[in-house]
Design a protein around this motif. Structure first.
Motif, mmCIF file in Angstrom:
data_model
loop_
_atom_site.group_PDB
_atom_site.id
_atom_site.type_symbol
_atom_site.label_atom_id
_atom_site.label_comp_id
_atom_site.label_asym_id
_atom_site.label_seq_id
_atom_site.Cartn_x
_atom_site.Cartn_y
_atom_site.Cartn_z
ATOM 1 N N HIS A 45 -3.539 50.358 51.560
ATOM 2 C CA HIS A 45 -2.959 51.558 50.953
ATOM 3 C C HIS A 45 -2.320 52.435 52.033
ATOM 4 N N LEU A 46 -3.054 52.684 53.114
ATOM 5 C CA LEU A 46 -2.523 53.505 54.204
ATOM 6 C C LEU A 46 -1.336 52.832 54.879
ATOM 7 N N GLY A 47 -1.393 51.512 55.015
ATOM 8 C CA GLY A 47 -0.259 50.770 55.568
ATOM 9 C C GLY A 47 0.966 50.869 54.686
ATOM 10 N N HIS A 48 0.760 50.804 53.385
ATOM 11 C CA HIS A 48 1.867 50.940 52.434
ATOM 12 C C HIS A 48 2.536 52.305 52.610
ATOM 13 N N THR A 60 6.117 62.994 52.909
ATOM 14 C CA THR A 60 4.751 63.285 53.341
ATOM 15 C C THR A 60 3.786 62.779 52.281
ATOM 16 N N SER A 61 2.552 62.563 52.709
ATOM 17 C CA SER A 61 1.513 62.127 51.768
ATOM 18 C C SER A 61 0.160 62.452 52.361
ATOM 19 N N GLY A 62 -0.828 62.515 51.494
ATOM 20 C CA GLY A 62 -2.179 62.763 51.966
ATOM 21 C C GLY A 62 -3.155 62.893 50.832
ATOM 22 N N SER A 76 1.960 62.165 47.203
ATOM 23 C CA SER A 76 3.055 61.740 48.064
ATOM 24 C C SER A 76 4.313 62.409 47.555
ATOM 25 N N ILE A 77 5.162 62.792 48.480
ATOM 26 C CA ILE A 77 6.467 63.315 48.112
ATOM 27 C C ILE A 77 7.490 62.278 48.545
ATOM 28 N N PRO A 94 -0.859 48.595 47.295
ATOM 29 C CA PRO A 94 -1.965 47.677 47.009
ATOM 30 C C PRO A 94 -3.135 48.326 46.257
ATOM 31 N N ALA A 95 -3.405 49.604 46.482
ATOM 32 C CA ALA A 95 -4.499 50.270 45.764
ATOM 33 C C ALA A 95 -4.153 50.447 44.288
ATOM 34 N N VAL A 96 -2.881 50.633 43.991
ATOM 35 C CA VAL A 96 -2.437 50.727 42.595
ATOM 36 C C VAL A 96 -2.489 49.339 41.961
ATOM 37 N N GLN A 97 -1.998 48.345 42.683
ATOM 38 C CA GLN A 97 -2.015 46.984 42.153
ATOM 39 C C GLN A 97 -3.439 46.484 41.923
ATOM 40 N N ALA A 98 -4.394 46.962 42.726
ATOM 41 C CA ALA A 98 -5.794 46.560 42.561
ATOM 42 C C ALA A 98 -6.480 47.341 41.444
ATOM 43 N N GLY A 99 -5.780 48.325 40.853
ATOM 44 C CA GLY A 99 -6.371 49.105 39.766
ATOM 45 C C GLY A 99 -7.256 50.241 40.239
ATOM 46 N N ARG A 100 -7.324 50.480 41.544
ATOM 47 C CA ARG A 100 -8.151 51.560 42.087
ATOM 48 C C ARG A 100 -7.498 52.916 41.914
ATOM 49 N N LEU A 101 -6.157 52.933 41.895
ATOM 50 C CA LEU A 101 -5.387 54.163 41.706
ATOM 51 C C LEU A 101 -4.313 53.905 40.666
ATOM 52 N N ALA A 102 -3.859 54.981 40.045
ATOM 53 C CA ALA A 102 -2.704 54.958 39.149
ATOM 54 C C ALA A 102 -1.777 56.071 39.610
#
Length: 107
Positions: A45-48, A60-62, A76-77, A94-102
């Motif tokens: 996720h951080l790498g993405h 920016t993001s955080g 994220s902006i 990847p965190a969205v694709q894994a279903g952990r985030l939307a």
């Protein structure tokens, strides 16, 4: 306490810069994963996000710390040109694709 300066008058710009705000939210049906997988997904996720910044898509993001709504995990902006493109880029996380985030996206 110092006095505030008088408000300055200005005409509105002919055009505003346009950005897309992406809210990262924890979905109610986020899958449970083991610690090792959680660490891997977080690093991906951080790498993405780093890649999105390097490519000029993310300004920016955080993380969001202490939000009133515990679903809210981060922001994220994007400077992607459209809500659709920002959504496409954010959903490749990847965190969205894994279903952990939307994602929730708005201009």
């Amino acid at each position: 306490m110092a006095a505030l300066p008088e408000p300055r008058l200005a005409d509105p710009p002919g055009e505003f810069d346009t950005y897309q705000l992406v809210l990262l939210v924890r979905p109610p049906d986020a899958p449970e994963i083991d610690e090792a997988t959680a660490v891997l997904v977080q690093r991906q996720h951080l790498g993405h996000l780093a890649n999105m910044r390097d490519q000029g898509h993310v300004v920016t993001s955080g993380p969001l710390l202490g939000p009133s709504d515990e679903r809210l995990r981060g922001i994220s902006i994007y400077r992607a040109g459209s809500i659709e493109e920002a959504r496409r880029l954010a959903e490749s996380d990847p965190a969205v694709q894994a279903g952990r985030l939307a994602v929730e996206v708005m201009t």
